[in-house]
Enzyme design. Structure first.
Site, PDB file in Angstrom:
ATOM      1  N   ASP A  74      -8.963   3.774  -2.991  1.00 26.45           N
ATOM      2  CA  ASP A  74     -10.056   4.065  -2.061  1.00 26.45           C
ATOM      3  C   ASP A  74     -11.260   4.662  -2.772  1.00 26.45           C
ATOM      4  OD1 ASP A  74      -8.158   3.252  -0.290  1.00 26.45           O
ATOM      5  OD2 ASP A  74      -7.747   5.229   0.547  1.00 26.45           O
ATOM      6  N   ASP A 122       0.835  -1.195   0.000  1.00 24.93           N
ATOM      7  CA  ASP A 122       0.000   0.000   0.000  1.00 24.93           C
ATOM      8  C   ASP A 122       0.880   1.258   0.000  1.00 24.93           C
ATOM      9  OD1 ASP A 122      -2.305   1.469   0.035  1.00 24.93           O
ATOM     10  OD2 ASP A 122      -3.022   0.749   1.979  1.00 24.93           O
ATOM     11  N   GLU A 145       2.785   6.896  -2.620  1.00 31.65           N
ATOM     12  CA  GLU A 145       2.518   8.069  -3.462  1.00 31.65           C
ATOM     13  C   GLU A 145       3.094   9.352  -2.868  1.00 31.65           C
ATOM     14  OE1 GLU A 145      -0.851   5.114  -3.558  1.00 31.65           O
ATOM     15  OE2 GLU A 145      -0.132   6.463  -1.980  1.00 31.65           O
TER      16      GLU A 145
END
Length: 780
Positions: A502, A434, A437
């Site tokens: 998400d 995960d 970024e």
């Protein structure tokens, strides 16, 4: 970024200089080098006090030409750089020919012709046989810009107060559409959009993207790959309506134009340039179930979830522990929360031996929290990114005092891999990588001093996922490694797989996810997933069930939420009826399980070709159909299945079938395209149509779990199959067994000796089970 204010004026604060003519053309070992001054040179005096742009055209591979525009060539070429031709670059000899219309560089099937017209600038890209013009760099399409605008040239002696840009503008043809540029959740066709390629944690309902990929695919049979991991600004018909503008801050801009002529051929060549996806193991195609994000769970919770799924006739192949397998404030320290999971190795072993699940996945990220067990060692040994004054770079966003692993440091890579090995020792089989970024660019320096922090921002996703993927390969084998990654850039497709990030629990967000998956698939990513039911919020039962139908037709399928669980009985109060969430999930999971012989074979083909398995945009299969380039609410699953998710509670859906005969998978009724159609569906079906001339291999009804013998007890279904229609047969590991093919008499199967057990052949679609859900389909 816009450099002009309309057609006539320069944007406020900008100075723009264009390549006004090709003054000199020099043949080089690899192609052509063009000297292009920013004024037309009509006298010797015009060569003074004039900027020039050098445009280098090179032919590295058949069907590929690179275009590099440079202002000041003395600027350093700091990394990171994309890892191009990772499979090796074959030797290729470019061809240069001078003719009446100009000088032409040919790269096999693709050519670029530089106009020989005096005092002009023009480069046309076309098929080498002259049958097709792709695009061009026309007058005032290549340039440089300063911001703020210097008032005289002396000021540019000190560039600290100026930003410098290079831009190019390729022509957009009438009716041309542009697609890709990563996983973007807005309109499928990018014409008219301003796009910034800069990885961000922005959810699925904004113009930001987790996966910015500097590649676009045109409906005119070509693609363009922009060869920089730094920020790229694009104005696609949004500054000049007839042009696609690419700009970067710096002194150079390089991109590759890639010819097809079909979109599949474009993607194949793009995969040679940036890398092909690896194959994924069979078990990864099964259903994934997670703990969700901020929910409360322990061993008993996990066991109850899996037992409940089994009781409701749904097999889970992979169970995923999200963030809170570690204690709060300690992510990522690779240490299980001892209060919740006192003996994780034994628990994982019990889950697997019980048959409730085959594999286990855990969540990680590249951020090391100050209060976790890993931080002190990582900080002391220089494994974390530093500020320029030598401090460890830290902030409190996400995890208190977190640092960022510096994957340019080989020792940090070895340390991080060692932490992963300890997880593998406990029985963890795959990793959710995960985040990745939010990578800083200001006041930081990396272990590798040749790194430009600006370029590292997007590229970090490649390094992060590469490190984890290769650790999995080392432990489990080259084709047994699986990630569940969120961030990506060009090349990250080599380390499957990714999911869409998400999304909210709404039909609009489901449509956003479809658009994101379609666009990413057109950037060479074969395998993709999303959060079934939506991540944020509490899905209404009807949303959950519609999303289940969509999610189980993606290459990979995962139930995951944020603050609420995604096991079906928590969604609708454990409705056990035929239309309840539990029965709907069981039905769609069983369908995907039956499709496994097809999915595994198609997945291997997709990875080898650099194309998506699912979601696959319809235009990849039907590029000659203009409508196909605008379809963003449906997709292909491999070559032969077309699916249209239902976004409406009542079940009404509109979809498009390209030319040919299409058979409803659920009823064997046949429609003929091209045309738009409307249907109404219950929760157990959606528009799922089989393409004509298809030989579809289905697993035995009632089988559970993604891994089984894909050649035993199968049903071979023929859909308007003619002589030569074929299907690849694979074993449970995905290895090829051979090919089934319809023989000349159209009644027998060549290769039938590869089949085992009590296999059957159905000549007019599949044998229909007594399934009440298919009886609810209405043609409107």
């Amino acid at each position: 970024m816009k450099f002009r204010d309309g057609m006539w004026m320069v944007a406020e604060g900008m100075r723009v200089e264009y390549a006004e003519e090709v003054y000199d053309t020099t043949e080089t070992e690899k192609g052509l080098s063009l000297l292009c001054p920013s004024r037309k040179i009509r006298s010797r005096g015009d060569t003074l006090n004039t900027s020039t742009l050098t445009v280098d055209l090179e032919a590295p591979h058949d069907g590929i030409i690179s275009v590099e525009t440079t202002h000041w060539a003395g600027a350093t070429r700091k990394g990171p750089h994309f890892d191009l031709f990772p499979g090796g670059q074959p030797k290729f000899e470019p061809k240069v020919v001078k003719g009446d219309k100009g000088t032409t560089l040919s790269s096999g099937s693709l050519s670029a012709t530089v106009s020989s017209e005096e005092h002009s600038f023009g480069i046309q890209f076309h098929s080498s046989d002259g049958s097709k013009i792709l695009t061009s760099l026309a007058s005032r399409s290549v340039g440089l810009a300063y911001n703020p605008a210097p008032s005289n040239p002396l000021q540019t002696g000190d560039m600290r107060d100026f930003k410098h840009y290079i831009f190019t503008q390729t022509n957009l043809g009438v009716g041309e559409s542009i697609h890709g540029l990563g996983e973007r959740f807005g309109s499928f066709n990018k014409v008219g959009q301003s796009i910034s390629l800069w990885n961000a944690d922005g959810g699925t309902s904004s113009d930001q993207a987790y996966k910015n990929v500097s590649f676009w695919l045109s409906s005119r049979g070509y693609g363009i790959f922009i060869d920089t991991p730094g920020r790229v600004e694009l104005e696609i018909g949004s500054e000049r309506c007839c042009r696609a503008q690419t700009s970067v801050e710096g002194q150079r801009l390089k991109w590759y134009i890639i010819y097809g002529p079909t979109p599949k051929e474009v993607l194949y060549r793009y995969s040679i340039l940036t890398g092909r996806p690896n194959k994924v193991p069979s078990w990864s195609y099964g259903l994934w179930l997670t703990t969700s994000f901020t929910t409360n769970y322990d061993e008993a919770t996990v066991s109850s979830f899996l037992e409940g799924m089994k009781e409701r006739d749904t097999q889970v192949d992979v169970f995923h522990y999200d963030c809170f397998w570690m204690k709060g404030f300690k992510w990522t320290d690779f240490v299980f929360d001892s209060e919740k999971f006192p003996d994780p190795k034994a628990q994982i072993a019990r889950l697997k031996s019980s048959g409730l699940v085959s594999k286990v996945c855990v969540w990680i990220n590249p951020y090391i929290a100050q209060h976790g067990a890993a931080f002190r060692e990582a900080a002391e040994k220089g494994y974390l990114v530093k500020r320029k004054n030598g401090d460890v770079w830290q902030w409190d966003l996400w995890q208190a005092g977190m640092g960022l692993v510096d994957f340019t440091n080989p020792a940090a890579v070895a340390w991080y891999t060692g932490c992963l090995d300890e997880l593998f020792d406990k029985g963890v089989d795959c990793i959710k990588t995960d985040f990745g970024e939010r990578v800083p660019t200001l006041d930081v320096e990396w272990f590798d001093k040749e790194i430009d922090p600006h370029k590292m921002h997007n590229y970090y996703a490649f390094l992060y996922n590469k490190v984890v993927y290769e650790a999995l390969q080392k432990r489990y084998g080259d084709e047994e490694a699986v990630l569940f990654a969120r961030a990506a850039c060009a090349g990250t497709q080599r380390f499957p797989l990714v999911w869409g990030g998400d999304c909210e629990s709404t039909p609009e967000a489901m449509a956003e996810s479809v658009r994101g998956g379609l666009g990413l698939g057109l950037c060479g990513f074969s395998f993709w997933s999303n959060d079934i039911g939506g991540f944020e919020g509490y899905p209404a039962p009807w949303i959950y069930k519609r999303w289940v139908a969509f999610g189980l037709l993606c290459s990979h399928s995962r139930l995951h939420g944020s603050g609420s669980y995604r096991v079906p009985w928590t969604i609708d109060g454990d409705d056990r009826t035929d239309q309840g969430c539990s029965r709907t999930l069981a039905r769609w999971t069983a369908l995907k399980t039956r499709l496994m012989p097809y999915l595994i074979a198609q997945g291997a083909r997709a990875a080898a070709s650099g194309i998506p398995l699912s979601l696959r945009a319809t235009c990849l299969e039907f590029p000659e159909d203009p409508t196909a380039w605008y379809l963003d609410r449906q997709f292909m699953v491999g070559d032969s299945l077309l699916a249209a998710p239902v976004f409406d509670e009542a079940g009404e859906v509109e979809f498009y079938l390209p030319k040919g005969k299409w058979t409803c998978f659920f009823t064997n009724r046949v429609r003929e395209g091209p045309g738009w159609f409307r249907e109404k569906h219950g929760f157990g079906t959606l528009p799922l149509y089989v393409r004509e001339n298809t030989l579809l291999v289905l697993g035995k009804p009632g089988i559970r779990g993604a891994v089984y013998d894909y050649a035993a007890d199968v049903e071979v279904c023929l859909y308007q199959a003619k002589e030569g229609a074929s299907a690849d047969l694979v074993d449970s590991s995905g290895a090829s067994l051979g090919v089934l093919r319809v023989a000349a008499d159209s009644g027998t199967l060549e290769g039938a000796d590869l089949l085992k057990g009590k296999w059957t052949k159905s000549d007019d679609g599949r044998k229909l089970e007594d399934d009440s859900s298919s009886k609810t389909i209405e043609w409107l």
